[in-house]
Design an enzyme around this catalytic site. Structure first.
Site: not given
Length: 430
Positions: A14-16
């Site tokens: 979800w951060e990438g």
């Protein structure tokens, strides 16, 4: 490890990861971001990093988020997977948001963690113009992670089961005796970690039973147990001025550089403590001359102005109980401010923020703005340059009510890693 392999996968997904710096979507500029959501003064336009550097920054940033979760939710009964979901949440929204959240209040009140997480996390999905689909999907993934698996690693020890969980047994095979801690606990990092792990293994009822037994036994003869004796100090702390989460204590400002003693360059510690004393005990310094000069005279009765024991003795002489600590976190300072207590802090003011240096400097934290993540500071020496080091101005009064960036200042304060800040914890007035 800060997280399990599944926990790291959740966070990374979800951060990438972007290896070239990119601007903030809202401002089109600062703060610039790189890697797995990493920001800071070292992130500048045009910066490109390696996957290894991105991983290193992720490890550091995740450790800070995990430490904030562990401290803010100390005593709460959560599983390992629930903790990982909360670390991902804290990494995303920040420790300040977690600290003031309904989610935290409900968990501290003892509500079931699964229900609280399922009900509260989905609420944190709004942008400036309404709910964001990306945040909605992230919150759903965090809830799903929290509710999956058994999380036995941090589950409470069942009632009647003595000792530590199996994965915390002593490596040499000898049965552990918790009473040994009274003789051998020296507040070393591995000892703190062991105590924190033990606390996470106990449920709320067991913690309360221990607290009653320990505090009753530790009260000196003829005195009340700690909770009753401390419940109503003779001089209560002043209430903080709150406005939408903003804390700003009306502490009088004192500059070290206008001292009539000739000790101005060495008075940052004394001036910071004098400001705190003048706020908590108005009129306690009422002799001739400037207030911090009067306080310095008290300090010098007990030692040099750079010595913490001398400062504490001077505060005690004014009816203020305090203790020096070297385990500070931003959450400690905010907790003090919420009680209406300013915080003297010692930090390194020279050198670049990436490698702070110097013999140390003291200033006084007087407030916190969670919206901008800035500490409100009375700096007796003037206005510091947090990025490059040194001072922008040392003019008299230039250090009053400054707003120091939490991200940059904490790197000069917690130079040995999370939970290593120097500060003076003002308890209450005697």
């Amino acid at each position: 490890m800060t997280l399990s392999p599944d926990g790291w996968q959740l966070l990374k997904r979800w951060e990438g990861c972007r290896l070239a710096a990119y601007p903030d979507p809202g401002s089109g500029g600062e703060p610039w971001t790189i890697g797995y959501g990493h920001t800071g003064p070292e992130v500048v336009p045009g910066l490109v990093i390696s996957p290894q550097q991105a991983e290193a920054w992720l490890q550091s940033d995740a450790a800070e988020a995990a430490a904030a979760v562990d401290q803010l939710l100390a005593g709460c009964s959560v599983t390992a997977r629930q903790r990982e979901a909360l670390v991902s949440f804290c990494f995303n929204v920040g420790a300040g948001a977690l600290e003031g959240s309904t989610l935290r209040r409900r968990l501290l009140a003892g509500e079931p963690a699964a229900r609280v997480i399922a009900e509260e996390l989905p609420r944190w999905c709004r942008g400036e113009n309404g709910p964001l689909e990306g945040l909605q999907r992230r919150r759903a993934a965090e809830v799903a992670h929290a509710l999956g698996g058994t999380g036995a690693a941090t589950s409470p020890v069942p009632s009647g089961q003595p000792g530590l969980p199996q994965d915390q047994a002593p490596v040499d095979g000898r049965p552990i005796q918790l009473r040994d801690a009274a003789a051998f606990h020296r507040d070393l990092p591995h000892q703190r970690q062991a105590w924190e792990a033990l606390q996470r293994s106990l449920n709320a009822e067991q913690l309360e039973q221990f607290a009653r037994a320990y505090r009753q036994a530790s009260a000196p003869a003829g005195q009340q147990p700690w909770p009753q004796a401390m419940a109503q100090p003779e001089t209560p702390a002043k209430p903080a001025a709150l406005h939408q989460g903003l804390i700003h204590l009306a502490v009088p400002y004192l500059a070290q550089n206008d001292s009539a003693t000739g000790q101005g360059p060495r008075m940052c510690f004394s001036s910071s403590c004098a400001m705190a004393a003048a706020y908590l005990r108005p009129g306690c310094l009422n002799g001739p001359g400037q207030l911090d000069d009067q306080f310095l005279a008290l300090v010098q009765r007990h030692g040099d102005s750079t010595e913490a024991p001398a400062q504490l003795a001077a505060l005690a002489g004014l009816g203020l109980r305090a203790r020096f600590r070297s385990d500070g976190r931003i959450t400690d300072l905010v907790a003090q401010l919420q009680r209406g207590l300013p915080c003297p802090v010692g930090w390194l003011h020279k050198g670049a923020v990436s490698a702070p240096s110097g013999g140390g400097h003291w200033s006084l934290v007087i407030g916190w703005d969670p919206a901008t993540r800035q500490l409100l500071m009375h700096d007796p020496n003037g206005e510091a340059d947090l990025v490059a080091g040194g001072y922008v101005s040392t003019a008299i009064g230039s250090g009053k009510g400054l707003r120091y960036s939490e991200r940059n200042w904490r790197r000069r304060w917690m130079v040995e890693g999370p939970g290593s800040g120097w500060w003076v914890e003002l308890l209450t007035a005697d």
